[in-house]
Scaffold this motif. Structure first.
Motif, short mmCIF file in Angstrom:
data_model
loop_
_atom_site.label_atom_id
_atom_site.label_comp_id
_atom_site.label_asym_id
_atom_site.label_seq_id
_atom_site.Cartn_x
_atom_site.Cartn_y
_atom_site.Cartn_z
N UNK A 24 101.30 149.85 1.51
CA UNK A 24 100.92 149.01 0.39
C UNK A 24 101.81 147.77 0.42
N UNK A 25 101.23 146.61 0.16
CA UNK A 25 101.95 145.35 0.27
C UNK A 25 102.08 144.72 -1.11
N UNK A 26 103.27 144.16 -1.39
CA UNK A 26 103.47 143.45 -2.64
C UNK A 26 104.29 142.19 -2.37
N UNK A 49 105.82 148.96 -0.07
CA UNK A 49 106.21 150.27 -0.59
C UNK A 49 106.46 151.17 0.61
N UNK A 50 107.56 151.89 0.57
CA UNK A 50 107.97 152.65 1.76
C UNK A 50 106.93 153.70 2.13
N UNK A 51 106.76 153.90 3.42
CA UNK A 51 105.91 154.97 3.92
C UNK A 51 106.75 156.19 4.31
N UNK A 52 108.06 155.99 4.45
CA UNK A 52 109.00 157.07 4.76
C UNK A 52 110.40 156.58 4.43
N UNK A 53 111.34 157.55 4.33
CA UNK A 53 112.73 157.22 4.02
C UNK A 53 113.59 157.17 5.28
N UNK A 54 113.01 157.48 6.41
CA UNK A 54 113.74 157.83 7.62
C UNK A 54 114.77 156.81 8.08
N UNK A 85 104.54 156.17 -0.03
CA UNK A 85 103.23 155.60 -0.33
C UNK A 85 102.53 155.20 0.97
N UNK A 86 101.31 155.67 1.15
CA UNK A 86 100.56 155.31 2.35
C UNK A 86 99.15 154.91 1.94
N UNK A 87 98.75 153.73 2.40
CA UNK A 87 97.48 153.13 1.98
C UNK A 87 96.36 153.66 2.87
N UNK A 132 97.54 158.92 -1.91
CA UNK A 132 98.27 157.72 -1.49
C UNK A 132 99.75 157.72 -1.90
N UNK A 133 100.05 158.36 -3.02
CA UNK A 133 101.42 158.48 -3.51
C UNK A 133 101.80 159.95 -3.43
N UNK A 134 102.86 160.27 -2.73
CA UNK A 134 103.22 161.67 -2.55
C UNK A 134 104.73 161.83 -2.54
N UNK A 135 105.18 163.05 -2.76
CA UNK A 135 106.61 163.35 -2.81
C UNK A 135 107.03 164.03 -1.53
#
Length: 489
Positions: free
Chosen positions: A207-209, A220-225, A246-248, A257-260
């Motif tokens: 997701x882009x902002x 928005x991050x897709x991973x914390x890695x 968050x993955x679009x 799209x939003x997950x923990x």
């Protein structure tokens, strides 16, 4: 006027009548000293002492019989019957009581007794209206069944279906268990940026902002890695984060799209250590939640105290295709896909085609708790290559009840090789593969300072919650899943 609007109007009129009588239908507080479950459990003690209990909750049913009424009050713990008599609560309070309906929130005080039918009941001596409900409970208070309405109006779902709250209580217990497990093993919980100038750590569309003050594009991050591994470089040898990613991308029974996600990294370890950690963490969660290592999902049960199976991605897929998949060209893999009714996109890489074939030919047969190990290097740009098997990396994905619940590597820590992998991914991005990894120069600089051998793991909290609550859809373990907007009436 629809029936719902008509009922709303009737309830609004009753609210106005209550206000005109001088009663505040929305008071600031109520002194409650007992929950319904406690009153039920301690009935013998409470009735023997004739103790006055104070309860509060939502009316779920109301049955009036002239100068006396029965009702059921529900709080978060349980439901309990009320007995309301005009000669006990007084004429004014009973007049207010007659204007109350299922859905209203009340506070009551009284002694507990057992009716002739054997039901534990509170004989109401004092009654307070705490909140007037203007909307009726769904389906004449017999429960809300429509899935779409349940997800869209979760607050109504929680009112109508008490078992839904138990699902989310179990989910919370799962997260607490994971935290205790990792904290007890010396891991440090940290927080990393959700808004990132580059996205990485996975292959996914972001997701882009836009940040106005800095005038810069953010994701928005897709991973914390990549941020967590920076901390490994900095000497934080065991770190973890439980947070939102968050993955679009698509939405289905296992994707939102939003997950923990739980992500953790441990220095001086590899993917074998991560396998051991997964087995211990999941078994520990089962014991914390249900006091048993046996978990049931649908009609199947597994004892999580037993070692998980190992299944080679490369070898198993090669057996299915009758060829060594690492020796197959991109065209060969595309042909194998088409012969099995999998239509590849023109820009799909060999790695993407391998993944599609595995998902179609191997994944449906995975039922037992399993680690799928040893993935092709092309689809694992952040994992270390096996010393004895070129083209294969030290990576695994854990599966429970046929559902992939995570991803883990022996982390790549050679900055030269990491740059080559990033640049190979950049070529895919050049072919309009937005989900391919980007070249993260700051992360490469971090690796150039030296990162120790490290094992890394990501686990999907939502999917683990599905397993521990026996829910077949991710939407049933998310309080507010992503939905299309309601069409305006």
């Amino acid at each position: 006027m629809t029936e719902e609007k008509s009922l709303f109007r009737v309830r609004l009129e009753k609210l106005e009548e209550i206000e005109k009588s001088g009663i505040d239908p929305f008071p600031n507080r109520f002194d409650r000293d007992t929950e319904a479950a406690e009153a039920l459990e301690k009935f013998d003690e409470l009735s023997l002492e004739e103790k006055i209990v104070s309860l509060a909750g939502r009316l779920m049913t109301v049955r009036r019989m002239g100068k006396a009424s029965f009702a059921h009050l529900r709080d978060r713990s349980a439901s309990i019957q009320l007995y309301v008599r005009k000669d006990v609560v007084g004429e004014e309070a009973y007049a207010t009581w007659k204007k109350l309906e299922p859905g209203d929130i009340v506070g009551v005080k009284g002694k507990v007794f057992r009716t002739k039918a054997g039901e534990i009941t509170v004989e109401v001596a004092a009654l307070d209206l705490l909140s007037k409900s203007l909307r009726p409970l769904p389906e004449k208070w017999h429960g809300l069944k429509d899935k779409e309405t349940r997800y869209r109006r979760r607050y109504v779902d929680l009112i109508a279906n008490p078992d839904v709250l138990r699902v989310f209580e179990t989910r919370a217990a799962l997260v607490r268990s994971i935290r205790r497990f990792l904290d007890g093993r010396g891991f440090l919980e940290v927080e990393t940026p959700v808004l990132q100038p580059l996205y990485g750590g996975a292959s996914a569309r972001p997701f882009v902002t836009h940040h106005n003050t800095l005038d810069m594009q953010l994701f928005l991050r897709i991973a914390d890695e990549l941020y967590l591994k920076r901390l490994i470089v900095g000497g934080c040898e065991k770190v973890y984060e439980i947070g939102k990613d968050f993955r679009n991308e698509g939405i289905d029974k296992t994707h939102n799209p939003e997950f923990t996600q739980l992500e953790l990294y441990q220095a001086y370890s590899d993917y074998r250590d991560m396998m051991n950690l997964v087995e211990e963490l999941v078994q520990n969660a089962a014991m914390d939640i249900s006091r048993s290592p046996v978990v049931t999902f649908g009609e199947r049960s597994f004892d999580l105290s037993e070692p998980w199976k190992r299944l080679s991605f490369v070898d198993t897929l090669s057996e299915k295709l009758g060829k060594d998949v690492l020796a197959m060209s991109r065209d060969d893999l595309a042909a194998a896909c088409r012969s099995r009714q999998i239509e590849p996109d023109a820009e799909d890489s060999a790695g993407i085609l391998l993944g599609a074939l595995f998902d179609a030919l191997v994944e449906p047969d995975i039922t037992d708790p399993t680690f799928v190990v040893d993935y092709p290097k092309e689809i694992s740009p952040l994992a270390k290559e096996k010393k004895d098997r070129p083209g294969v990396v030290e990576r695994f994905e854990p599966y429970l009840f046929g559902m992939e619940i995570g991803n883990a590597f022996s982390e790549l820590n050679d900055p030269r090789e990491q740059r080559r992998r990033f640049e190979a991914q950049a070529l895919l991005r050049g072919r309009e593969r937005e989900e391919a990894q980007q070249v993260d120069e700051d992360f490469l600089i971090a690796l150039e300072y030296g990162m120790p051998p490290t094992g890394g793991l990501g686990l999907g909290i939502d999917r683990l919650a599905m397993v521990f609550t026996d829910q077949v859809s991710i939407r049933d373990v998310l309080l507010f899943p992503q939905l299309r907007p309601e069409r305006a009436e």
